[in-house]
Design a protein around this motif. Structure first.
Motif, PDB file in Angstrom:
ATOM      1  N   ALA A  10       0.830  -1.211   0.000  1.00  0.00           N
ATOM      2  CA  ALA A  10       0.000   0.000   0.000  1.00  0.00           C
ATOM      3  C   ALA A  10       0.860   1.256   0.000  1.00  0.00           C
ATOM      4  O   ALA A  10       0.533   2.225  -0.704  1.00  0.00           O
ATOM      5  N   THR A  11       1.953   1.263   0.764  1.00  0.00           N
ATOM      6  CA  THR A  11       2.824   2.447   0.758  1.00  0.00           C
ATOM      7  C   THR A  11       3.473   2.622  -0.604  1.00  0.00           C
ATOM      8  O   THR A  11       3.585   3.746  -1.099  1.00  0.00           O
ATOM      9  N   THR A  12       3.863   1.527  -1.226  1.00  0.00           N
ATOM     10  CA  THR A  12       4.442   1.600  -2.572  1.00  0.00           C
ATOM     11  C   THR A  12       3.427   2.159  -3.553  1.00  0.00           C
ATOM     12  O   THR A  12       3.736   3.064  -4.337  1.00  0.00           O
ATOM     13  N   TYR A  13       2.203   1.645  -3.493  1.00  0.00           N
ATOM     14  CA  TYR A  13       1.149   2.127  -4.388  1.00  0.00           C
ATOM     15  C   TYR A  13       0.867   3.607  -4.147  1.00  0.00           C
ATOM     16  O   TYR A  13       0.658   4.372  -5.096  1.00  0.00           O
ATOM     17  N   ALA A  14       0.865   4.026  -2.867  1.00  0.00           N
ATOM     18  CA  ALA A  14       0.591   5.423  -2.528  1.00  0.00           C
ATOM     19  C   ALA A  14       1.788   6.328  -2.818  1.00  0.00           C
ATOM     20  O   ALA A  14       1.659   7.554  -2.786  1.00  0.00           O
ATOM     21  N   GLY A  15       2.942   5.727  -3.066  1.00  0.00           N
ATOM     22  CA  GLY A  15       4.127   6.517  -3.400  1.00  0.00           C
ATOM     23  C   GLY A  15       4.787   7.175  -2.207  1.00  0.00           C
ATOM     24  O   GLY A  15       5.405   8.234  -2.354  1.00  0.00           O
ATOM     25  N   ILE A  16       4.648   6.567  -1.030  1.00  0.00           N
ATOM     26  CA  ILE A  16       5.311   7.111   0.150  1.00  0.00           C
ATOM     27  C   ILE A  16       6.143   6.026   0.816  1.00  0.00           C
ATOM     28  O   ILE A  16       5.916   4.835   0.612  1.00  0.00           O
ATOM     29  N   SER A  17       7.100   6.443   1.622  1.00  0.00           N
ATOM     30  CA  SER A  17       7.946   5.496   2.344  1.00  0.00           C
ATOM     31  C   SER A  17       7.281   5.094   3.659  1.00  0.00           C
ATOM     32  O   SER A  17       6.341   5.756   4.116  1.00  0.00           O
ATOM     33  N   GLU A  18       7.785   4.035   4.247  1.00  0.00           N
ATOM     34  CA  GLU A  18       7.285   3.634   5.566  1.00  0.00           C
ATOM     35  C   GLU A  18       7.599   4.715   6.596  1.00  0.00           C
ATOM     36  O   GLU A  18       6.807   4.945   7.515  1.00  0.00           O
ATOM     37  N   ALA A  19       8.738   5.390   6.434  1.00  0.00           N
ATOM     38  CA  ALA A  19       9.094   6.477   7.351  1.00  0.00           C
ATOM     39  C   ALA A  19       8.081   7.617   7.264  1.00  0.00           C
ATOM     40  O   ALA A  19       7.685   8.196   8.281  1.00  0.00           O
ATOM     41  N   GLU A  20       7.640   7.935   6.042  1.00  0.00           N
ATOM     42  CA  GLU A  20       6.627   8.978   5.866  1.00  0.00           C
ATOM     43  C   GLU A  20       5.298   8.536   6.450  1.00  0.00           C
ATOM     44  O   GLU A  20       4.596   9.330   7.081  1.00  0.00           O
ATOM     45  N   LEU A  21       4.944   7.275   6.278  1.00  0.00           N
ATOM     46  CA  LEU A  21       3.717   6.763   6.878  1.00  0.00           C
ATOM     47  C   LEU A  21       3.790   6.884   8.394  1.00  0.00           C
ATOM     48  O   LEU A  21       2.835   7.334   9.031  1.00  0.00           O
ATOM     49  N   ALA A  22       4.916   6.510   8.977  1.00  0.00           N
ATOM     50  CA  ALA A  22       5.095   6.625  10.427  1.00  0.00           C
ATOM     51  C   ALA A  22       4.900   8.073  10.870  1.00  0.00           C
ATOM     52  O   ALA A  22       4.219   8.340  11.864  1.00  0.00           O
ATOM     53  N   ARG A  23       5.495   9.019  10.119  1.00  0.00           N
ATOM     54  CA  ARG A  23       5.357  10.444  10.455  1.00  0.00           C
ATOM     55  C   ARG A  23       3.891  10.859  10.405  1.00  0.00           C
ATOM     56  O   ARG A  23       3.403  11.535  11.307  1.00  0.00           O
ATOM     57  N   ARG A  24       3.170  10.425   9.377  1.00  0.00           N
ATOM     58  CA  ARG A  24       1.751  10.766   9.253  1.00  0.00           C
ATOM     59  C   ARG A  24       0.917  10.181  10.386  1.00  0.00           C
ATOM     60  O   ARG A  24      -0.125  10.732  10.738  1.00  0.00           O
TER      61      ARG A  24
END
Length: 69
Positions: A10-24
């Motif tokens: 899902a993060t790959t599809y959304a174009g964000i890193s796991e680090a960015e997801l964690a920040r969000r």
């Protein structure tokens, strides 16, 4: 497929890193990485992850007669 793999896809599809997801999610990348290793996420966690990705998380049992629980 386990939940951490689905989150990675899902993060790959959304174009964000796991680090960015964690920040969000208001988490550190280290803490989120640890959660990914254990794979322990509640339904509420998965809803928050989906919202942070701009998606919707669905989890259900679908029976042959069309009933979904």
């Amino acid at each position: 497929m386990d939940i951490p793999k689905k989150i990675k896809l899902a993060t790959t599809y959304a174009g964000i890193s796991e680090a960015e997801l964690a920040r969000r999610l208001g988490s550190s990348s280290q803490a989120f990485g640890q959660r990914m290793k254990t794979g322990k996420f509640s339904s509420a966690d998965l809803d928050k992850i989906a919202a942070a990705l701009g998606a919707k998380f669905q989890c259900s049992f679908k029976f042959p007669d069309g009933e979904e629980v």
